[in-house]
Enzyme design. Sequence first.
Site, PDB file in Angstrom:
ATOM      1  N   HIS A   1       5.489 -38.220 -58.541  1.00 20.35           N
ATOM      2  CA  HIS A   1       4.767 -39.446 -58.887  1.00 20.35           C
ATOM      3  C   HIS A   1       4.123 -40.092 -57.673  1.00 20.35           C
ATOM      4  O   HIS A   1       2.985 -40.561 -57.739  1.00 20.35           O
ATOM      5  CB  HIS A   1       5.717 -40.452 -59.547  1.00 20.35           C
ATOM      6  CG  HIS A   1       5.118 -41.824 -59.630  1.00 20.35           C
ATOM      7  ND1 HIS A   1       3.976 -42.085 -60.358  1.00 20.35           N
ATOM      8  CD2 HIS A   1       5.457 -42.988 -59.039  1.00 20.35           C
ATOM      9  CE1 HIS A   1       3.665 -43.368 -60.235  1.00 20.35           C
ATOM     10  NE2 HIS A   1       4.540 -43.930 -59.439  1.00 20.35           N
ATOM     11  N   CYS A   2       4.809 -40.106 -56.537  1.00 17.94           N
ATOM     12  CA  CYS A   2       4.398 -40.994 -55.458  1.00 17.94           C
ATOM     13  C   CYS A   2       3.352 -40.412 -54.512  1.00 17.94           C
ATOM     14  O   CYS A   2       2.328 -41.040 -54.253  1.00 17.94           O
ATOM     15  CB  CYS A   2       5.630 -41.416 -54.646  1.00 17.94           C
ATOM     16  SG  CYS A   2       6.714 -42.548 -55.550  1.00 17.94           S
ATOM     17  N   ILE A   3       3.602 -39.237 -53.970  1.00 13.55           N
ATOM     18  CA  ILE A   3       2.763 -38.764 -52.868  1.00 13.55           C
ATOM     19  C   ILE A   3       1.302 -38.554 -53.282  1.00 13.55           C
ATOM     20  O   ILE A   3       0.393 -38.901 -52.533  1.00 13.55           O
ATOM     21  CB  ILE A   3       3.357 -37.479 -52.242  1.00 13.55           C
ATOM     22  CG1 ILE A   3       4.775 -37.770 -51.755  1.00 13.55           C
ATOM     23  CG2 ILE A   3       2.510 -37.027 -51.064  1.00 13.55           C
ATOM     24  CD1 ILE A   3       5.480 -36.579 -51.191  1.00 13.55           C
TER      25      ILE A   3
ATOM     26  N   VAL B   1      -0.279 -40.216 -55.471  1.00 17.52           N
ATOM     27  CA  VAL B   1      -0.812 -41.469 -56.005  1.00 17.52           C
ATOM     28  C   VAL B   1      -0.906 -42.564 -54.944  1.00 17.52           C
ATOM     29  O   VAL B   1      -1.910 -43.278 -54.847  1.00 17.52           O
ATOM     30  CB  VAL B   1       0.063 -41.952 -57.182  1.00 17.52           C
ATOM     31  CG1 VAL B   1      -0.343 -43.347 -57.638  1.00 17.52           C
ATOM     32  CG2 VAL B   1      -0.024 -40.963 -58.339  1.00 17.52           C
ATOM     33  N   ASP B   2       0.127 -42.705 -54.118  1.00 18.24           N
ATOM     34  CA  ASP B   2       0.245 -43.853 -53.228  1.00 18.24           C
ATOM     35  C   ASP B   2      -0.930 -44.054 -52.273  1.00 18.24           C
ATOM     36  O   ASP B   2      -1.355 -45.199 -52.058  1.00 18.24           O
ATOM     37  CB  ASP B   2       1.537 -43.754 -52.412  1.00 18.24           C
ATOM     38  CG  ASP B   2       2.770 -43.941 -53.286  1.00 18.24           C
ATOM     39  OD1 ASP B   2       2.594 -44.109 -54.511  1.00 18.24           O
ATOM     40  OD2 ASP B   2       3.894 -43.903 -52.768  1.00 18.24           O
TER      41      ASP B   2
END
Length: 451
Positions: free
Chosen positions: A283-285, A287-288
């Site tokens: 989810h994070c890398i 998107v962030d």
Amino acid sequence: MATERKPEFFKGAHLRVGIIGCGYVGLPLALRFAEAGHRVTGFDTDPEKVAKLNAGKTYIEHIPQTKIQQLVNSRHFSATGNFAQLEEVDVILICVPTPLDERREPDLSYVENTALSIQAHLKKGQLVVLESTTYPGTTEELVLPILEKSGLRCPIGRGPEAENLPVDFFLAFSPEREDPGNKQFGLAQIPKVVGGVNPASGRAAQCLYAQVVSRVVPVSSTRAAEMTKLLENIFRSVNIALVNELKLLCLRMDIDIWEVIEAASSKPFGFMPFYPGPGLGGHCIPVDPFYLSWKARQFDFSTRFIELAGEVNTAMPSHVVEATAAALERLRKSLKGSRILILGGGCNREKNNLRESPTLMIMQLLRERGAHVDYNDPYFPQLHKMRHYDYSQMKSVPLNAHTTASYDAVVIATDHSCYDYAAIVDAAKLVVDTRNATRRLVRNREKIVLC
């Protein structure tokens, strides 16, 4: 519910904790608080998840069913879709998705809708903590104004002069650091960064999390805590983009990038290994970086370094498809009409994590080029409809010598250790290896294309 609470109230045992969003982040957090003796209610809009949890069943592979069953039986954990029950809890933790929209801009609809649900039931003395990854300013600029429409106040302030600000409720940000399935660092072992919209809120959140994690790391504000989470993941994104770009160069120069990384890793200081692949997942890398780039534009600032890293990583699935097409052409085959077997649907080895998996984009691009695509992944017997893809008709095909030989190319997208790579290469006509999973093989090297 008490009308006057000090931050130290949240040091107490037997708190009533509500966690909104029972996914990869929310469910482990809920179980951790329940294990610590608190009474936890998981809130979710998916009735199937609620029913499974109340029946003591799991839908996330690395979370044991026995743990859920035990905590349900002891009445320390239950789930509901009735958000009116938020009125009964002391703590509300928000663990909902924060994806990108079709323009690759932040989609905070889940956070906004959750804040509206809380606002309708917010009570004096409650502690609300946002855990969802987002851009700096979200807690103060989006969540706080919605909650204050309840008539309750939680003024923004920092520093010694704000120590005694009167508050009706507490509001903080504490970024999730969940690594699904990581057996070395579980939730209890990972330090928790905490920032409040004012000192009292920060202390309240610190008191809460100190009961379930090994160490709490306080910062001066929710903005600092939000930026901390982005820095952690942008650091990884930028370094992965660097090795992905170097991989493309090394392929042209006939240099083995994995050999280079292994040699560089022998340096005992000043170097940390990152590895190339078919793109970024989780989810994070992926998107962030775009969350921060979007926010930076409001300050007339261009995050060129971060945006370039995002572009490099986003382009990797296309590189895999082009490399597959070129390898087939050398065998006098066209990608159009070819049968391609993808090994590994998820974004991580040994995990059932499909979120933002580059494999999903690779399959779509191959289909758009006219290829017939199947996949095998022991962690995903069947795929489903997702935010950007609909693979609900696809099931994992059996993996044996006969089926492997029937495909024009096998693409190793996720390097699960359960795969017998020697047998796969023996049976396959062509293997496109995006993970260097075949590095130890000597036989049939001519069939392998490192990508």
